[in-house]
Each structure stands twice: as structure tokens, then as C-alpha cells.
Design a protein around this motif. Structure first.
Motif, PDB file in Angstrom:
ATOM      1  N   PHE A  70      65.217  21.173 -16.329  1.00  0.00           N
ATOM      2  CA  PHE A  70      63.717  20.189 -17.749  1.00  0.00           C
ATOM      3  C   PHE A  70      64.616  20.297 -18.764  1.00  0.00           C
ATOM      4  CE2 PHE A  70      61.900  24.600 -19.764  1.00  0.00           C
ATOM      5  CZ  PHE A  70      61.593  23.727 -20.932  1.00  0.00           C
ATOM      6  N   PHE A  71      64.165  18.931 -19.253  1.00  0.00           N
ATOM      7  CA  PHE A  71      64.872  18.325 -20.942  1.00  0.00           C
ATOM      8  C   PHE A  71      63.544  17.533 -21.710  1.00  0.00           C
ATOM      9  CE2 PHE A  71      65.465  14.112 -22.921  1.00  0.00           C
ATOM     10  CZ  PHE A  71      66.178  15.094 -23.984  1.00  0.00           C
ATOM     11  N   ILE A  72      63.283  17.778 -22.883  1.00  0.00           N
ATOM     12  CA  ILE A  72      62.139  17.359 -23.521  1.00  0.00           C
ATOM     13  C   ILE A  72      62.698  17.392 -24.823  1.00  0.00           C
ATOM     14  CG2 ILE A  72      61.317  19.172 -24.196  1.00  0.00           C
ATOM     15  CD1 ILE A  72      58.782  17.935 -24.137  1.00  0.00           C
ATOM     16  N   TYR A  74      67.077  21.294 -23.962  1.00  0.00           N
ATOM     17  CA  TYR A  74      67.419  20.957 -22.736  1.00  0.00           C
ATOM     18  C   TYR A  74      66.628  22.741 -21.987  1.00  0.00           C
ATOM     19  CZ  TYR A  74      72.061  22.475 -22.518  1.00  0.00           C
ATOM     20  OH  TYR A  74      72.849  22.960 -23.014  1.00  0.00           O
ATOM     21  N   TYR A  75      66.555  23.274 -20.586  1.00  0.00           N
ATOM     22  CA  TYR A  75      66.416  24.254 -19.992  1.00  0.00           C
ATOM     23  C   TYR A  75      66.914  24.561 -18.682  1.00  0.00           C
ATOM     24  CZ  TYR A  75      64.243  28.402 -22.703  1.00  0.00           C
ATOM     25  OH  TYR A  75      63.437  29.056 -23.599  1.00  0.00           O
ATOM     26  N   ILE A  76      68.229  24.555 -17.744  1.00  0.00           N
ATOM     27  CA  ILE A  76      68.435  25.038 -17.519  1.00  0.00           C
ATOM     28  C   ILE A  76      68.345  26.636 -16.121  1.00  0.00           C
ATOM     29  CG2 ILE A  76      70.595  24.484 -15.383  1.00  0.00           C
ATOM     30  CD1 ILE A  76      71.585  23.264 -17.619  1.00  0.00           C
ATOM     31  N   PHE A  77      68.336  27.039 -15.206  1.00  0.00           N
ATOM     32  CA  PHE A  77      67.642  28.125 -14.053  1.00  0.00           C
ATOM     33  C   PHE A  77      68.700  27.834 -13.167  1.00  0.00           C
ATOM     34  CE2 PHE A  77      64.493  27.198 -16.183  1.00  0.00           C
ATOM     35  CZ  PHE A  77      63.435  27.864 -17.341  1.00  0.00           C
ATOM     36  N   PRO A  78      69.754  27.746 -12.866  1.00  0.00           N
ATOM     37  CA  PRO A  78      70.393  27.696 -11.766  1.00  0.00           C
ATOM     38  C   PRO A  78      70.469  28.496 -10.962  1.00  0.00           C
ATOM     39  CG  PRO A  78      71.993  28.400 -14.505  1.00  0.00           C
ATOM     40  CD  PRO A  78      70.758  29.447 -14.376  1.00  0.00           C
TER      41      PRO A  78
END
Length: 628
Positions: free
Chosen positions: A362-364, A352-356
Motif C-alpha cells: 500500500f501507499f498513502i 509505502y509498505y511492501i509485503f513480498p
């Protein structure tokens, strides 16, 4: 101009030339058309990423994937490929998947929830709650291991033992303490707690035990009810889930496409979690909302803001901003910085990646754990899809180029400070070393058999790698004058290059000598038959033959059984004891007539084998017990 009062039941009241019914009808039509427009827009926008992932799955020869994209409050889920390569079932958007080490983020959330409720303090020593923990910490009196250390992987623990993941002797109900009870040495603390990052599945297993100590019930039950359900993750669980019981769970696959069923592990709080793309999207949106549910603080926002931002490590105190904290990692890759966690378990890979700042994530997850596929291309595609703007790298000025700031004493060989998997320290030294060299215009960081990285000066200690946006490397010395290189999530210690050369030479010559000795023994057995058993090299050769035989039996079994205390594993353990005994028995026999022996080729072969065995014994490789 007349005015009209609005009465819901008075359908004949007119607003200008239109009846109220007509007005409401048109309003509904506008809403309906707007909804259709938004839906079509999202569909059209979503098609390129769907097509891209479909293409990448085929290119990387992977089975299937589920993924979700969070964009300013909107969650969109996708699926691609096959749920099961053997039955050719398609992957669906609601298919369940395993996420491996992403479990750590959720377990950390459970601990942070308890801290939010003031049921524990993150600076509490872990032994306050687990009083009988046989942790060997040389710094216990001044620097005990705390909950925060475990959350941030800075406790000084190693990662795992082979049997923690590869054993069929564990069940979903096995008490968590079993991960150390058979061998308390797994809890040895190797560096001053709080100073260095060292990823540890054992550390997060201790956090699972901490939760159970506080709530007085299995952590799976408590977190499913008190963490996942309130957030809205209704199709997720910490409980062990297998494809045999849950048909909605995707089948895992190995490199050759062979389906593989889930299996329980000793360190399950660190890697056992089942979820869906929709639930992951909901969770990521929860994080983007800084831990709030319905406007109320469910987890303190100050905790969420610390995700991926360590404060107490040597790297952090000296200017490396990125690292691991509270169950997440800040990552500088693809010209963007995101809060991430990856995970892999038998048959699955996830990220997962988070851009606050952008309120995007996104999640894969892939249902194939491949050693050859490039999973980063999927991350790049999803980052591009979210239109995360690349950040400009912090480039040092010409006056601050590497040569003017470079200390020549930093040149040399570096090896990992903490060995991840015991007893692999020897392997770390001879195959995981990194060579650091000054090339005038840049500094070369060259790990063994891996791609070279070039770094340039940011200040006297900090350096920035190519394609990075923040300082990425730090050189420093400890109070004893020892030199270190760290990236914040990997710390290496400088060693004498001759140590690596001599150890590699010892192992290489020993392996070659053992191979030749074994071939000579087989040849002489065929040629001389029983007469050959009187030769001095026979005890060493027979012990070597037993070692090869037992090794073949162990490693011909399924990898998931390597950690079992089985007949084959015990046979291998016995062989690693008999091999040194046989070798030094041969040495003694040669010594009875040393002048004659030193002229024999087989004598020197046995000597080379003996020196290799001494090296293996010094680094605790032999005797080799797969269950320890």
C-alpha cells in the motif's frame, strides 16, 4: 451423437438445443455478471478502509490524503479530504502529490537499472565517475566510498545542512554540485565506509550526479524517459513541479493548515518527486513482480530481493537482519515486517509498505506535514485492511533472560555516532542521548524525552524489544574497546555521563546568565542612562543585545529563507563573532581590578556567559553561518 464444426460466420449452427448466438450471449452475460460481482465486492471491501481513513483524517486534524492498495495484482486507489484547505477543493484519486524521501527508492531504481544494463558496477568507487569530488575520506586507500555505500546510506556522510532544504537561492536548474561547492567540508567521511548506517540526503544527491556522469544528460530527463515511462508511471516525474504551474498538484499544508507552495532544493535527487496514487500502485506491483516487465527482467531480481536487507554493516554481520538497502528499509512495526520508505517534504508526508511474500502493498500520502499528528495510525489501518497476519515475536527462553547475558559495562549513556545536521553535535549530546540500564527482568533503553523501550536477551549480543518480531538491538565493542548500541538504522556510542551533565550545565548556566545580564543592562540603561556605559559588563551586554536582535530578525523570516546569504543572516553571523569579542573585552576590564570585580554579581554573570561561549566554540556552533 452428431458433431459440429465451428464456423464463425455460420450463425445458424446449433450446439445442442442452443444456437451459437444464444450461447455467446449467455457467455457474455456470465462475464458481465462476474465483472459486476467482482466490482461490487471490491467496492464493498473498499468502503471500510475508505471510511477508516476519512475518520482518521478528522481525528488527526489533517487536510487530505490519497492512497492505493495492491492486493495480488489488483490496484485500488482512493482519496479523502481536501486538496486545498483554503479553497476547499476535494482531494481526487488522480491528484498529484509530492512524496519527499520516497524519491530515494526511485533514484535507487535508476542506479539499479544502469547496473542491470552493465553500465556501472555497484562496487565501483564513486570517484571513478566523479573524479573531481572533494571527498575527505581518511580510509580512501583501503575503503573508498562505493556506489553501494551511497545506495545503502553507509558511506559515512552526515545528512544535510540547513541551507540544503531551506533556501530560496536555489532554482530547479541549479547544478547538483552546488550542494558542496560552497563548503566542501560537507563531504567529510566520519566513519569507516560500509560499517554503519547513517541516513544521508547528500549521499543520494551524489547518486544523482553519478547518473548524470554515466548518461550525459540531466538525471531528471533520463529517468523520466528510461525508468518511469517503461514501468508505466505516466503521471510521475523527477522534474520540479509546483502548484503554481500544475493545477493537478495538491497544495501542501503546514501544522496550522496554512497552504505552502513547493520550492526547489539543493539536494533534489534525494527528495524531489511528483506522482499519483495510481502510479505508486503500479510501481509497487512492479516491485512485487521482482522487477519484471512483460515477463522480462527490467531490473535484476537479485537487486529487488536485497531491498531492505543490508549485508556489510556491523549490525548485519552480527545478526540484525533488518535495515536499509538499495533504497528501501525493512521495518518491524505493528507486529509485521514490511519493506518500506517514508518521505516528508514541505507540506507533505508519505509512506509505502511492501509485503513480498503476501504479494500485497500500500501507499498513502498526506498533503499536510504536521508535527503533532500520528501518521502511524494510517499505516496500521492499511495493514489491517490487507489482512497481513501478525508475526510471532522471537521470545528468548527463560534460561536466556537478560540478567544472565548482560554485561554491566553496557550500562550508561549513549549518543549518536554521526551528527545528522551540522553543527548540531552539541545538541545531539545534550538532548539526543539514550540511557541504558539493567532492570533485572529487562534492559531499559530510554532516549531523552522519549518513550522507554524494554529489551530482553536473544543471545549474548542481540536483544529484542517489546512488540518486535526479530532481534532489534545489538551491543558491541570496536577494536579500541569502545562500546556501541545499534538498531541497524541508528548507532550510538557510549560516553561518560558526566560529559553530558557538564555540557548541559554549561549551556543552561550560560543561557540563564545571559538572560539576567540582559535584563540588568536594560534596567541600568533606564536607571542610569549614559553613565552605565562605563561599566565593565557593557561590551558583553551590547554584543548580547545585538545577537538577540539579529536572531529575532533571522527567525522572524520564513523558514524557507534561513539558508539564504541575506543581510539578516550575515548580521547574525557577525553578531556571533562580536558576542565572544564583547564578552572577553568585559573579562579583561574586570581583570584590571580583579579583587574588586570578584565581589560583583555582574562579573560572575559574564564569567558564566564566557564559559558557555567556549563550549559553543569548541563544538563549532559559533560563529554561526546559516549558509554553511
Amino acid at each position: 451423437m452428431p458433431t459440429f464444426d465451428y464456423h464463425p460466420m455460420a450463425e445458424d449452427v446449433r450446439l445442442g438445443p442452443f444456437s451459437l448466438k444464444t450461447h455467446l450471449f449467455l457467455s457474455d452475460m456470465k462475464v458481465f455478471l462476474l465483472t459486476i460481482f467482482i466490482s461490487l465486492s471490491l467496492f464493498v471491501i473498499g468502503q471500510p478502509i475508505q471510511n477508516k481513513i476519512d475518520h482518521l483524517l478528522k481525528k488527526e486534524a489533517l487536510s487530505g490524503a490519497v492512497f492505493s492498495v495492491v492486493n495480488n495484482g489488483h490496484i485500488t486507489c482512493y482519496s479523502s479530504g481536501l486538496k486545498n484547505m483554503e479553497t476547499h477543493e476535494p482531494m481526487l484519486k488522480n491528484t498529484k502529490i509530492h512524496v519527499g524521501s520516497i524519491t530515494k527508492t526511485f533514484l535507487a531504481m535508476g542506479v539499479l537499472r544502469l547496473a542491470t544494463e552493465n553500465r556501472l558496477d555497484l562496487d565501483d568507487p564513486i570517484k571513478k565517475y566523479l573524479k573531481d569530488l572533494p571527498m575527505n575520506n581518511p580510509w580512501e586507500s583501503s575503503h573508498p566510498v562505493t556506489i553501494k555505500h551511497l545506495l545503502n546510506h553507509t558511506a559515512g556522510l552526515s545528512d544535510i545542512r540547513l541551507w540544503h532544504f531551506f533556501s530560496t537561492e536555489v532554482s530547479p536548474q541549479t547544478p547538483l554540485k552546488e550542494f558542496y561547492r560552497r563548503n566542501p567540508q560537507v563531504l567529510d567521511i566520519h566513519v569507516l565506509p560500509g560499517t554503519l548506517f547513517s541516513y544521508s540526503n547528500m549521499g543520494y544527491t551524489l547518486l544523482g550526479m553519478l547518473i548524470e556522469s554515466v548518461v550525459k544528460e540531466p538525471y531528471e530527463n533520463y529517468l523520466d524517459k528510461n525508468l518511469l515511462q517503461p514501468i508505466g508511471l505516466h503521471n510521475s516525474t523527477f522534474h520540479f513541479t509546483s502548484q503554481k504551474e500544475d493545477k493537478e498538484l495538491a497544495m501542501g499544508h503546514l501544522d496550522n493548515g496554512r497552504p505552502t507552495f513547493a520550492m526547489p532544493i539543493y539536494v533534489r535527487p534525494a527528495g524531489q518527486f511528483t506522482t499519483t496514487a495510481q502510479d505508486m500502485g503500479t510501481f509497487l506491483e512492479f516491485v512485487l513482480n521482482e522487477g519484471r516487465l512483460d515477463g522480462k527482467e527490467f531490473i535484476r531480481s537479485e537487486f529487488i530481493k536485497q531491498f531492505g536487507h543490508p549485508e556489510q554493516t556491523i549490525a548485519a554481520k552480527n545478526g540484525l537482519k533488518l535495515g536499509y538497502a538499495f533504497g528501501a528499509l525493512s521495518r518491524d512495526r505493528h507486529a509485521v515486517i514490511g519493506i518500506v520508505h517514508s518521505g516528508n517534504t514541505i507540506g507533505f508526508r508519505a509512506m509505502y509498505y511492501i509485503f513480498p511474500k503476501e504479494k500485497k502493498a500500500f501507499f498513502i500520502a498526506h498533503n499536510m506535514d504536521s508535527e503533532t499528528a500520528d501518521y502511524e495510525v494510517f499505516n496500521q489501518a492499511l495493514i489491517d485492511n490487507l489482512h497481513i497476519h501478525p508475526m510471532r515475536a522471537t521470545v528468548p527462553s527463560k534460561k536466556e533472560t537478560a540478567p544472565t547475558l548482560w554485561d554491566s559495562d553496557r550500562n550508561g549513556y549513549y549518543v549518536p555516532v554521526i551528527t545528522k545536521i551540522y553543527p548540531m553535535e552539541l545538541l545531539d549530546i545534550i538532548s539526543s542521548y539514550t540511557l541504558v540500564e539493567n532492570h533485572k527482568t529487562a534492559i531499559s533503553i530510554k532516549p531523552f524525552l522519549k518513550k522507554e523501550t524494554l529489551i530482553t536477551a536473544d543471545d549474548s549480543q542481540l536483544y529484542i524489544a517489546q512488540n518486535k518480531t526479530e532481534a532489534s538491538h545489538l551491543f558491541y565493542r570496536d577494536e579500541h574497546g569502545e562500546s556501541y548500541l545499534t538498531t541497524g538504522i541508528m548507532t550510538l556510542k557510549k560516553v561518560n555521563g558526566w560529559k553530558i551533565v557538564l555540557l548541559a550545565l554549561s549551556i543552561t548556566l550560560g543561557a540563564l546568565a545571559a538572560s539576567v545580564l540582559l535584563l540588568l543592562f536594560m534596567f541600568n540603561m533606564y536607571k542610569k542612562k549614559c553613565n552605565h556605559f562605563r561599566s565593565a559588563e557593557v561590551p558583553c551586554s551590547i554584543a548580547l543585545l545585538l545577537l538577540v536582535f539579529s536572531g529575532l530578525i533571522v527567525f522572524s523570516n520564513d523558514i524557507t529563507q534561513i539558508g539564504n546569504k541575506s543581510f539578516s543572516a550575515i548580521l547574525l553571523y557577525g553578531a556571533t563573532i562580536l558576542f565572544p569579542v564583547g564578552t572577553f573585552t568585559s573579562i579583561i576590564q574586570y581583570g584590571l581590578n580583579l579583587k574588586k570585580s570578584i565581589k560583583r554579581f555582574d562579573f560572575w554573570l559574564v564569567v558564566l556567559v564566557a564559559q558557555c561561549l567556549i563550549t559553543l566554540w569548541c563544538y563549532h556552533v559559533i560563529p554561526f553561518a546559516t549558509w554553511e
